[in-house]
Design a protein around this motif. Structure first.
Motif, PDB file in Angstrom:
ATOM      1  N   PHE A  37       0.818  -1.217   0.000  1.00  0.00           N
ATOM      2  CA  PHE A  37       0.000   0.000   0.000  1.00  0.00           C
ATOM      3  C   PHE A  37       0.854   1.271   0.000  1.00  0.00           C
ATOM      4  O   PHE A  37       0.589   2.212  -0.758  1.00  0.00           O
ATOM      5  N   VAL A  38       1.891   1.307   0.834  1.00  0.00           N
ATOM      6  CA  VAL A  38       2.697   2.532   0.956  1.00  0.00           C
ATOM      7  C   VAL A  38       3.514   2.807  -0.309  1.00  0.00           C
ATOM      8  O   VAL A  38       3.988   3.936  -0.506  1.00  0.00           O
ATOM      9  N   GLN A  39       3.665   1.810  -1.177  1.00  0.00           N
ATOM     10  CA  GLN A  39       4.446   2.025  -2.398  1.00  0.00           C
ATOM     11  C   GLN A  39       3.741   2.944  -3.388  1.00  0.00           C
ATOM     12  O   GLN A  39       4.380   3.482  -4.295  1.00  0.00           O
ATOM     13  N   THR A  40       2.432   3.127  -3.211  1.00  0.00           N
ATOM     14  CA  THR A  40       1.689   4.015  -4.119  1.00  0.00           C
ATOM     15  C   THR A  40       0.842   5.050  -3.387  1.00  0.00           C
ATOM     16  O   THR A  40       0.382   6.012  -3.997  1.00  0.00           O
ATOM     17  N   GLY A  79      -2.288   0.430 -13.410  1.00  0.00           N
ATOM     18  CA  GLY A  79      -2.424   0.505 -11.960  1.00  0.00           C
ATOM     19  C   GLY A  79      -2.551  -0.868 -11.320  1.00  0.00           C
ATOM     20  O   GLY A  79      -1.955  -1.133 -10.270  1.00  0.00           O
ATOM     21  N   LEU A  80      -3.324  -1.759 -11.945  1.00  0.00           N
ATOM     22  CA  LEU A  80      -3.491  -3.118 -11.411  1.00  0.00           C
ATOM     23  C   LEU A  80      -2.180  -3.906 -11.511  1.00  0.00           C
ATOM     24  O   LEU A  80      -1.843  -4.689 -10.607  1.00  0.00           O
ATOM     25  N   ILE A  81      -1.437  -3.697 -12.600  1.00  0.00           N
ATOM     26  CA  ILE A  81      -0.131  -4.359 -12.727  1.00  0.00           C
ATOM     27  C   ILE A  81       0.816  -3.859 -11.632  1.00  0.00           C
ATOM     28  O   ILE A  81       1.549  -4.644 -11.012  1.00  0.00           O
ATOM     29  N   ILE A  82       0.780  -2.555 -11.371  1.00  0.00           N
ATOM     30  CA  ILE A  82       1.620  -1.976 -10.319  1.00  0.00           C
ATOM     31  C   ILE A  82       1.262  -2.573  -8.964  1.00  0.00           C
ATOM     32  O   ILE A  82       2.145  -2.909  -8.160  1.00  0.00           O
ATOM     33  N   ALA A  83      -0.041  -2.725  -8.672  1.00  0.00           N
ATOM     34  CA  ALA A  83      -0.480  -3.287  -7.388  1.00  0.00           C
ATOM     35  C   ALA A  83       0.031  -4.715  -7.215  1.00  0.00           C
ATOM     36  O   ALA A  83       0.523  -5.083  -6.135  1.00  0.00           O
ATOM     37  N   ALA A  84      -0.090  -5.526  -8.271  1.00  0.00           N
ATOM     38  CA  ALA A  84       0.401  -6.906  -8.201  1.00  0.00           C
ATOM     39  C   ALA A  84       1.915  -6.940  -8.020  1.00  0.00           C
ATOM     40  O   ALA A  84       2.447  -7.739  -7.235  1.00  0.00           O
ATOM     41  N   ASP A  85       2.600  -6.059  -8.726  1.00  0.00           N
ATOM     42  CA  ASP A  85       4.058  -5.988  -8.631  1.00  0.00           C
ATOM     43  C   ASP A  85       4.494  -5.561  -7.226  1.00  0.00           C
ATOM     44  O   ASP A  85       5.432  -6.128  -6.654  1.00  0.00           O
ATOM     45  N   ASP A  86       3.808  -4.575  -6.658  1.00  0.00           N
ATOM     46  CA  ASP A  86       4.127  -4.109  -5.307  1.00  0.00           C
ATOM     47  C   ASP A  86       3.946  -5.225  -4.282  1.00  0.00           C
ATOM     48  O   ASP A  86       4.735  -5.357  -3.339  1.00  0.00           O
ATOM     49  N   LEU A 167      12.072 -12.234  -7.996  1.00  0.00           N
ATOM     50  CA  LEU A 167      12.420 -12.421  -9.404  1.00  0.00           C
ATOM     51  C   LEU A 167      11.193 -12.178 -10.284  1.00  0.00           C
ATOM     52  O   LEU A 167      11.277 -11.523 -11.332  1.00  0.00           O
ATOM     53  N   GLY A 168      10.028 -12.689  -9.855  1.00  0.00           N
ATOM     54  CA  GLY A 168       8.795 -12.453 -10.607  1.00  0.00           C
ATOM     55  C   GLY A 168       8.404 -10.991 -10.629  1.00  0.00           C
ATOM     56  O   GLY A 168       7.947 -10.466 -11.654  1.00  0.00           O
ATOM     57  N   ALA A 169       8.609 -10.308  -9.493  1.00  0.00           N
ATOM     58  CA  ALA A 169       8.314  -8.881  -9.430  1.00  0.00           C
ATOM     59  C   ALA A 169       9.219  -8.094 -10.362  1.00  0.00           C
ATOM     60  O   ALA A 169       8.793  -7.113 -10.982  1.00  0.00           O
ATOM     61  N   SER A 170      10.474  -8.535 -10.486  1.00  0.00           N
ATOM     62  CA  SER A 170      11.412  -7.852 -11.382  1.00  0.00           C
ATOM     63  C   SER A 170      10.961  -7.961 -12.829  1.00  0.00           C
ATOM     64  O   SER A 170      11.033  -6.993 -13.588  1.00  0.00           O
ATOM     65  N   GLY A 171      10.490  -9.158 -13.208  1.00  0.00           N
ATOM     66  CA  GLY A 171       9.998  -9.333 -14.567  1.00  0.00           C
ATOM     67  C   GLY A 171       8.748  -8.511 -14.829  1.00  0.00           C
ATOM     68  O   GLY A 171       8.609  -7.880 -15.883  1.00  0.00           O
ATOM     69  N   THR A 172       7.835  -8.491 -13.851  1.00  0.00           N
ATOM     70  CA  THR A 172       6.606  -7.694 -13.987  1.00  0.00           C
ATOM     71  C   THR A 172       6.920  -6.207 -14.069  1.00  0.00           C
ATOM     72  O   THR A 172       6.319  -5.467 -14.856  1.00  0.00           O
ATOM     73  N   TYR A 173       7.871  -5.765 -13.249  1.00  0.00           N
ATOM     74  CA  TYR A 173       8.279  -4.356 -13.252  1.00  0.00           C
ATOM     75  C   TYR A 173       8.836  -3.954 -14.617  1.00  0.00           C
ATOM     76  O   TYR A 173       8.526  -2.880 -15.147  1.00  0.00           O
ATOM     77  N   SER A 174       9.645  -4.834 -15.202  1.00  0.00           N
ATOM     78  CA  SER A 174      10.235  -4.537 -16.514  1.00  0.00           C
ATOM     79  C   SER A 174       9.161  -4.461 -17.593  1.00  0.00           C
ATOM     80  O   SER A 174       9.213  -3.591 -18.476  1.00  0.00           O
ATOM     81  N   LEU A 175       8.193  -5.370 -17.538  1.00  0.00           N
ATOM     82  CA  LEU A 175       7.074  -5.321 -18.482  1.00  0.00           C
ATOM     83  C   LEU A 175       6.314  -4.017 -18.331  1.00  0.00           C
ATOM     84  O   LEU A 175       5.943  -3.375 -19.326  1.00  0.00           O
ATOM     85  N   MET A 176       6.098  -3.595 -17.087  1.00  0.00           N
ATOM     86  CA  MET A 176       5.368  -2.361 -16.812  1.00  0.00           C
ATOM     87  C   MET A 176       6.097  -1.143 -17.402  1.00  0.00           C
ATOM     88  O   MET A 176       5.469  -0.245 -17.980  1.00  0.00           O
ATOM     89  N   LEU A 177       7.428  -1.115 -17.273  1.00  0.00           N
ATOM     90  CA  LEU A 177       8.191   0.012 -17.823  1.00  0.00           C
ATOM     91  C   LEU A 177       8.033   0.103 -19.337  1.00  0.00           C
ATOM     92  O   LEU A 177       7.848   1.196 -19.895  1.00  0.00           O
ATOM     93  N   ALA A 210      -6.547  -0.873  -5.153  1.00  0.00           N
ATOM     94  CA  ALA A 210      -6.432  -2.335  -5.223  1.00  0.00           C
ATOM     95  C   ALA A 210      -5.761  -2.889  -3.960  1.00  0.00           C
ATOM     96  O   ALA A 210      -6.171  -3.934  -3.434  1.00  0.00           O
ATOM     97  N   SER A 211      -4.752  -2.181  -3.452  1.00  0.00           N
ATOM     98  CA  SER A 211      -4.071  -2.621  -2.224  1.00  0.00           C
ATOM     99  C   SER A 211      -4.995  -2.535  -1.019  1.00  0.00           C
ATOM    100  O   SER A 211      -4.966  -3.399  -0.134  1.00  0.00           O
ATOM    101  N   LEU A 212      -5.822  -1.479  -0.995  1.00  0.00           N
ATOM    102  CA  LEU A 212      -6.794  -1.347   0.102  1.00  0.00           C
ATOM    103  C   LEU A 212      -7.812  -2.486   0.077  1.00  0.00           C
ATOM    104  O   LEU A 212      -8.185  -3.025   1.129  1.00  0.00           O
ATOM    105  N   VAL A 213      -8.264  -2.841  -1.114  1.00  0.00           N
ATOM    106  CA  VAL A 213      -9.196  -3.965  -1.249  1.00  0.00           C
ATOM    107  C   VAL A 213      -8.551  -5.243  -0.725  1.00  0.00           C
ATOM    108  O   VAL A 213      -9.166  -6.023   0.018  1.00  0.00           O
ATOM    109  N   GLY A 214      -7.294  -5.462  -1.102  1.00  0.00           N
ATOM    110  CA  GLY A 214      -6.573  -6.636  -0.623  1.00  0.00           C
ATOM    111  C   GLY A 214      -6.379  -6.630   0.882  1.00  0.00           C
ATOM    112  O   GLY A 214      -6.477  -7.678   1.543  1.00  0.00           O
ATOM    113  N   LEU A 215      -6.090  -5.440   1.431  1.00  0.00           N
ATOM    114  CA  LEU A 215      -5.891  -5.303   2.879  1.00  0.00           C
ATOM    115  C   LEU A 215      -7.137  -5.712   3.650  1.00  0.00           C
ATOM    116  O   LEU A 215      -7.062  -6.457   4.637  1.00  0.00           O
TER     117      LEU A 215
END
Length: 332
Positions: A37-40, A79-86, A167-177, A210-215
């Motif tokens: 949550f704090v990442q965004t 935004g949803l990709i960012i939430a999953a990556d975070d 490692l999965g987050a790194s791949g998702t982050y690169s796709l997002m960029l 999305a993070s709040l919903v998950g929380l």
């Protein structure tokens, strides 16, 4: 000047955010949803920045020919990709020492080369390929390391899980960029910094929701009061850790998007890699992470891969400069 400012934002923000995230867990924090949550969640501070980089009109930060519905869909998907990556990043940081976590993130550059080639038509030269191999090897060395009882004190299974998630987050982050670069080039099509800020604000809004919903869906919100009371350095320190983590992540994101906007997604990721030797250094000092032989070798290989890319960037700049000079002489 703007590129230099973005580079500073990215390196300073990423280093402080990673260390604060590790501090949150070492002091008794346990909610991965709060860490995500704090990442965004700090995006409202960017409205102040809009005063310094205002749009000439409400629609000047996007292409007037692009339907607003299309812009909205793009922001929601990103935004949803960012939430999953975070979420993956925060989970990885919970199970790994900060130094190991930071070095595994070096693999995001290798992923980014692939996505940039496929989505952004990035040229892959032998030097860039060499960089990909070296950075992947650096992350793999850490993955097979048996440092499961390091500063985090977790089991071997959780250490492996942290490695896979990071490692999965790194791949998702690169796709997002790469997707963000595509958005700037094909959807927004406006060359002003307010476009960068607007993208960060609206994608962060979606990711925060999305993070709040998950929380709340996970039930983690019920234990937040207990978590605050049990925070080893006190309730005020708990709040300040979350607040400054949120601010640091927003500074990082502005730097990342600014470099994508001014240069490219791959260049933004390369600059992010510059912080890799910085985070382990401070992690050893602050959290007493162990800097063993495998980790040192992995760090050296990561730096070697980074230098390999920088040399390619230097050669490209030199070639472009020479071509520009030749064309100028031909014109005269």
């Amino acid at each position: 000047m703007m590129v230099l400012v973005d580079v500073f934002f990215l390196i300073a923000g990423q280093t402080s955010a990673t260390l604060l995230g590790r501090y949150y867990y070492t002091q008794g924090g346990s909610s991965k949803w709060i860490a995500a949550f704090v990442q965004t969640a700090g995006f409202p501070i960017l409205f102040f920045a809009l005063f310094f980089f205002p749009s000439k009109s409400p629609s000047s930060s996007v292409n007037s020919d692009t339907p607003m519905a299309k812009i909205a869909v793009v922001y929601i998907v990103l935004g949803l990709i960012i939430a999953a990556d975070d979420m993956m990043y925060s989970s990885g940081l919970k199970y790994l020492p900060a130094s190991t976590y930071s070095l595994i993130c070096a693999s995001q550059l290798a992923f980014n080369v692939v996505f940039s080639y496929v989505l952004n038509s990035q040229k892959v030269t032998p030097l860039i390929f060499n960089s990909v191999v070296l950075l992947t090897l650096s992350a793999s060395l850490l993955g097979v390391s048996r440092e499961s009882q390091g500063a985090t004190g977790v089991s071997g299974g959780k250490y492996l899980l942290g490695f896979v998630l990071t490692l999965g987050a790194s791949g998702t982050y690169s796709l997002m960029l790469s997707l963000m670069q595509l958005t700037f080039e094909n959807v927004i099509k406006k060359h002003n910094f307010s476009a960068v800020l607007n993208m960060q604000i609206y994608t962060s809004l979606v990711a925060t929701f999305a993070s709040l919903v998950g929380l709340f869906a996970s039930g983690d919100w019920k234990s937040l009061k207990k978590e605050m009371d049990g925070f080893r350095s006190g309730q005020f320190s708990y709040l300040m850790t979350l607040v400054w983590s949120a601010v640091s992540w927003q500074i990082t994101s502005v730097g990342v998007l600014g470099l994508i906007f001014e240069v490219s997604a791959l260049f933004s990721n390369v600059i992010s890699t510059v912080a890799l030797p910085v985070v382990p250094f401070f992690a050893v000092i602050v959290f007493h992470d162990r800097m063993n032989g495998v980790k040192i070798v992995a760090m050296m290989i990561a730096i070697w891969g980074f230098v390999s890319y920088l040399f390619q960037h230097y050669l490209d700049g030199k070639k472009a400069k020479k071509a520009s000079g030749d064309s100028a002489q031909g014109g005269s």
